[in-house]
Design an enzyme around this catalytic site. Structure first.
Site, PDB file in Angstrom:
ATOM      1  N   GLY A  30     -20.740  -5.013   2.259  1.00  0.00           N
ATOM      2  CA  GLY A  30     -20.933  -5.648   3.563  1.00  0.00           C
ATOM      3  C   GLY A  30     -20.231  -4.918   4.694  1.00  0.00           C
TER       4      GLY A  30
ATOM      5  N   ASP B 116     -20.475   4.909  -3.542  1.00  0.00           N
ATOM      6  CA  ASP B 116     -20.440   3.552  -4.095  1.00  0.00           C
ATOM      7  C   ASP B 116     -20.890   3.646  -5.551  1.00  0.00           C
ATOM      8  OD1 ASP B 116     -20.412   0.603  -2.488  1.00  0.00           O
ATOM      9  OD2 ASP B 116     -21.229   0.544  -4.514  1.00  0.00           O
TER      10      ASP B 116
ATOM     11  N   ASP C 261     -18.266   5.891  -9.806  1.00  0.00           N
ATOM     12  CA  ASP C 261     -17.432   4.765 -10.254  1.00  0.00           C
ATOM     13  C   ASP C 261     -15.982   5.156  -9.992  1.00  0.00           C
ATOM     14  OD1 ASP C 261     -15.916   2.896 -11.588  1.00  0.00           O
ATOM     15  OD2 ASP C 261     -17.073   2.988 -13.452  1.00  0.00           O
TER      16      ASP C 261
ATOM     17  N   GLY D  68     -14.381  -1.158  -4.349  1.00  0.00           N
ATOM     18  CA  GLY D  68     -13.635  -1.948  -5.332  1.00  0.00           C
ATOM     19  C   GLY D  68     -14.135  -3.375  -5.362  1.00  0.00           C
TER      20      GLY D  68
ATOM     21  N   SER E  83     -14.072  -7.135  -4.417  1.00  0.00           N
ATOM     22  CA  SER E  83     -13.653  -7.688  -3.124  1.00  0.00           C
ATOM     23  C   SER E  83     -13.391  -9.193  -3.164  1.00  0.00           C
ATOM     24  CB  SER E  83     -14.714  -7.376  -2.071  1.00  0.00           C
ATOM     25  OG  SER E  83     -15.921  -8.019  -2.410  1.00  0.00           O
TER      26      SER E  83
ATOM     27  N   HIS F 283      -5.279 -11.617   1.180  1.00  0.00           N
ATOM     28  CA  HIS F 283      -4.957 -12.339  -0.059  1.00  0.00           C
ATOM     29  C   HIS F 283      -3.710 -11.792  -0.759  1.00  0.00           C
ATOM     30  CE1 HIS F 283      -8.269 -14.990   0.509  1.00  0.00           C
ATOM     31  NE2 HIS F 283      -9.010 -13.938   0.832  1.00  0.00           N
TER      32      HIS F 283
ATOM     33  N   TYR G  74      -7.121 -10.695  -7.644  1.00  0.00           N
ATOM     34  CA  TYR G  74      -7.618  -9.798  -6.595  1.00  0.00           C
ATOM     35  C   TYR G  74      -6.499  -9.469  -5.589  1.00  0.00           C
ATOM     36  CZ  TYR G  74      -9.951  -8.818  -2.116  1.00  0.00           C
ATOM     37  OH  TYR G  74     -10.313  -8.284  -0.917  1.00  0.00           O
TER      38      TYR G  74
ATOM     39  N   LYS H 282      -4.552  -5.849  -4.637  1.00  0.00           N
ATOM     40  CA  LYS H 282      -4.398  -5.254  -3.299  1.00  0.00           C
ATOM     41  C   LYS H 282      -2.920  -4.951  -3.022  1.00  0.00           C
ATOM     42  CE  LYS H 282      -8.717  -5.095  -1.974  1.00  0.00           C
ATOM     43  NZ  LYS H 282      -9.415  -3.844  -1.675  1.00  0.00           N
TER      44      LYS H 282
HETATM   45  P1  NAI Z   1     -18.199  -5.714  -0.909  1.00  0.00           P
HETATM   46  O1  NAI Z   1     -17.976  -6.316  -2.249  1.00  0.00           O
HETATM   47  O2  NAI Z   1     -19.409  -6.109  -0.136  1.00  0.00           O
HETATM   48  O3  NAI Z   1     -18.169  -4.122  -1.034  1.00  0.00           O
HETATM   49  C1  NAI Z   1     -17.370  -3.444  -1.979  1.00  0.00           C
HETATM   50  C2  NAI Z   1     -18.176  -2.274  -2.495  1.00  0.00           C
HETATM   51  O4  NAI Z   1     -17.395  -1.621  -3.497  1.00  0.00           O
HETATM   52  C3  NAI Z   1     -19.496  -2.698  -3.148  1.00  0.00           C
HETATM   53  O5  NAI Z   1     -20.586  -2.023  -2.551  1.00  0.00           O
HETATM   54  C4  NAI Z   1     -19.328  -2.327  -4.612  1.00  0.00           C
HETATM   55  O6  NAI Z   1     -20.520  -1.876  -5.218  1.00  0.00           O
HETATM   56  C5  NAI Z   1     -18.272  -1.231  -4.537  1.00  0.00           C
HETATM   57  N1  NAI Z   1     -17.549  -1.125  -5.794  1.00  0.00           N
HETATM   58  C6  NAI Z   1     -17.064  -2.129  -6.569  1.00  0.00           C
HETATM   59  N2  NAI Z   1     -16.510  -1.638  -7.690  1.00  0.00           N
HETATM   60  C7  NAI Z   1     -16.645  -0.293  -7.624  1.00  0.00           C
HETATM   61  C8  NAI Z   1     -16.274   0.771  -8.493  1.00  0.00           C
HETATM   62  N3  NAI Z   1     -15.664   0.547  -9.654  1.00  0.00           N
HETATM   63  N4  NAI Z   1     -16.565   2.027  -8.110  1.00  0.00           N
HETATM   64  C9  NAI Z   1     -17.192   2.279  -6.925  1.00  0.00           C
HETATM   65  N5  NAI Z   1     -17.570   1.312  -6.071  1.00  0.00           N
HETATM   66  C10 NAI Z   1     -17.298   0.038  -6.415  1.00  0.00           C
HETATM   67  O7  NAI Z   1     -16.881  -6.003  -0.055  1.00  0.00           O
HETATM   68  P2  NAI Z   1     -16.710  -5.924   1.519  1.00  0.00           P
HETATM   69  O8  NAI Z   1     -16.705  -7.301   2.064  1.00  0.00           O
HETATM   70  O9  NAI Z   1     -17.615  -4.921   2.086  1.00  0.00           O
HETATM   71  O10 NAI Z   1     -15.199  -5.404   1.617  1.00  0.00           O
HETATM   72  C11 NAI Z   1     -14.911  -4.022   1.654  1.00  0.00           C
HETATM   73  C12 NAI Z   1     -13.453  -3.828   1.281  1.00  0.00           C
HETATM   74  O11 NAI Z   1     -12.626  -4.536   2.185  1.00  0.00           O
HETATM   75  C13 NAI Z   1     -13.095  -4.339  -0.112  1.00  0.00           C
HETATM   76  O12 NAI Z   1     -12.145  -3.463  -0.689  1.00  0.00           O
HETATM   77  C14 NAI Z   1     -12.468  -5.683   0.145  1.00  0.00           C
HETATM   78  O13 NAI Z   1     -11.539  -6.019  -0.869  1.00  0.00           O
HETATM   79  C15 NAI Z   1     -11.792  -5.450   1.485  1.00  0.00           C
HETATM   80  N6  NAI Z   1     -11.681  -6.667   2.255  1.00  0.00           N
HETATM   81  C16 NAI Z   1     -12.786  -7.233   2.821  1.00  0.00           C
HETATM   82  C17 NAI Z   1     -12.687  -8.378   3.577  1.00  0.00           C
HETATM   83  C18 NAI Z   1     -13.858  -8.976   4.259  1.00  0.00           C
HETATM   84  O14 NAI Z   1     -13.655  -9.939   4.999  1.00  0.00           O
HETATM   85  N7  NAI Z   1     -15.085  -8.481   4.104  1.00  0.00           N
HETATM   86  C19 NAI Z   1     -11.378  -9.042   3.751  1.00  0.00           C
HETATM   87  C20 NAI Z   1     -10.282  -8.367   3.088  1.00  0.00           C
HETATM   88  C21 NAI Z   1     -10.441  -7.214   2.392  1.00  0.00           C
HETATM   89  C1  15L Z   2     -11.246 -10.928   1.266  1.00  0.00           C
HETATM   90  O1  15L Z   2     -10.334 -10.222   0.859  1.00  0.00           O
HETATM   91  C2  15L Z   2     -12.605 -10.823   0.707  1.00  0.00           C
HETATM   92  O2  15L Z   2     -12.939  -9.494   0.376  1.00  0.00           O
HETATM   93  C3  15L Z   2     -13.674 -11.400   1.604  1.00  0.00           C
HETATM   94  O3  15L Z   2     -14.862 -11.576   0.852  1.00  0.00           O
HETATM   95  C4  15L Z   2     -13.217 -12.720   2.213  1.00  0.00           C
HETATM   96  O4  15L Z   2     -13.022 -13.663   1.198  1.00  0.00           O
HETATM   97  C5  15L Z   2     -11.930 -12.500   2.965  1.00  0.00           C
HETATM   98  O5  15L Z   2     -10.940 -11.910   2.136  1.00  0.00           O
HETATM   99  C6  15L Z   2     -11.347 -13.789   3.549  1.00  0.00           C
HETATM  100  O6  15L Z   2     -10.202 -14.106   3.229  1.00  0.00           O
HETATM  101  O7  15L Z   2     -12.044 -14.434   4.333  1.00  0.00           O
END
Ligand code: NAI
Ligand code: 15L
Length: 266
Positions: A13, A33, A50, A72, A74, A112, A135, A139
């Protein structure tokens, strides 16, 4: 302006939202990815990888000038999934960076890490971690890896404890935690441009009316978020209705992460 930027987690996302903005900070972008990406623009290339595959991550990082590490797991998942993506994966990334000229890393950490602090507590980046999930623990591990690699090897990294980076706030909690992707881009730009970054931790939230976080220790970056959740406040509060003040998901900063079941009990 960076030459070649590596964006991990590019199919997710935040990755999708950030991609169109990246030409503002880099000439070319290597997307990566574990999942496929089809719509690759002229300034972009894609390599499936990966993060748990050490050799593949080493090849991925070779020749890049900066890294935004979003890849990673998420949300809360099984320990095995988190182990591969967020523990082994982070180690592999930092090792690869160390071997390939130490490009700066922006590490997508998370609120988190401190999810078990109450919402009436005002935290700066020196707050002792109180993760609300496996999770969140992973982090905190990533942030510690960043600290260790800076102290031992001089690898610079900004760990961004992202609040909630989505198109709009989805619930009352996100009125405080919401981060606009343009503010995230601006923060990344400043981290890549700063004369010295070192090992820095910052909370990633836009200029919302309510905040639980104090970024004074990262003030040298000069980051001033331009967006705010205020425009959605009335709509979000009306949709959510009354909140139970005794609900742990309302009391603690981590929201629903403090009340979800433990993965190994399912
Ligand atoms: P998401 O889950 O949509 O994207 C994470 C991507 O990492 C996915 O496309 C997935 O295929 C890839 N992935 C997972 N495991 C993998 C692996 N072993 N090797 C390679 N790729 C892998 O998460 P989002 O929302 O886009 O978040 C991006 C980053 O920001 C994450 O690390 C998440 O923990 C962190 N984050 C996001 C927040 C949010 O509000 N969206 C809040 C706090 C942290
Ligand atoms: C995160 O760390 C997650 O990746 C995201 O999906 C949301 O849950 C976000 O925190 C949040 O706290 O709103």
């Amino acid at each position: 302006m960076l030459g070649k930027l590596l964006l991990t987690g590019a199919a997710g996302g935040v990755g999708k939202a950030l991609r169109p903005l990246l030409p503002r900070i880099a000439q070319t972008v290597l997307l990566s990815d574990i999942n496929d990406i089809q719509d690759v623009a002229v300034h972009e290339s894609f390599r499936r990888c990966d993060l748990g595959d050490r050799h593949a991550v080493d090849e991925l990082v070779d020749g890049v000038d900066g890294i935004i590490h979003l890849g990673g797991i998420s949300v809360e998942k099984s320990f095995d999934l988190i182990l591969n993506g967020n523990i082994v994966g982070v180690y592999n990334l930092f090792e690869a960076a160390r071997h390939h000229g130490k490009p700066r890393i922006i590490f997508a950490s998370s609120n988190h890490v401190v999810g078990y602090y109450r919402r009436d507590q005002y935290l700066d980046s020196t707050a002792v971690p109180r993760p609300d999930s496996l999770y969140g623990v992973s982090k905190a591990f990533g942030e510690n890896m960043a600290s260790f690699y800076f102290d031992k090897f001089g690898q610079e990294c900004l760990s961004v404890r992202i609040g909630s980076c989505f198109p709009k706030p989805a619930n009352p909690r996100m009125l405080a935690t919401w981060l606009h992707v343009e503010d995230l881009l601006d923060l990344c730009a400043r981290a890549f441009e700063a004369p010295r970054l070192g090992h820095t931790i910052i909370y990633g939230a836009s200029g919302n009316d309510e905040t639980w976080w104090d970024n004074r220790h990262a003030a040298f970056l000069g980051w001033k978020p331009k967006h705010s959740s205020a425009q959605w406040r009335a709509e979000v509060l009306a949709e959510a209705g009354a909140q139970d003040p005794k609900d742990p998901a309302v009391i603690y900063q981590g929201g629903a992460f403090v009340t979800i079941g433990h993965p190994s009990d399912e």
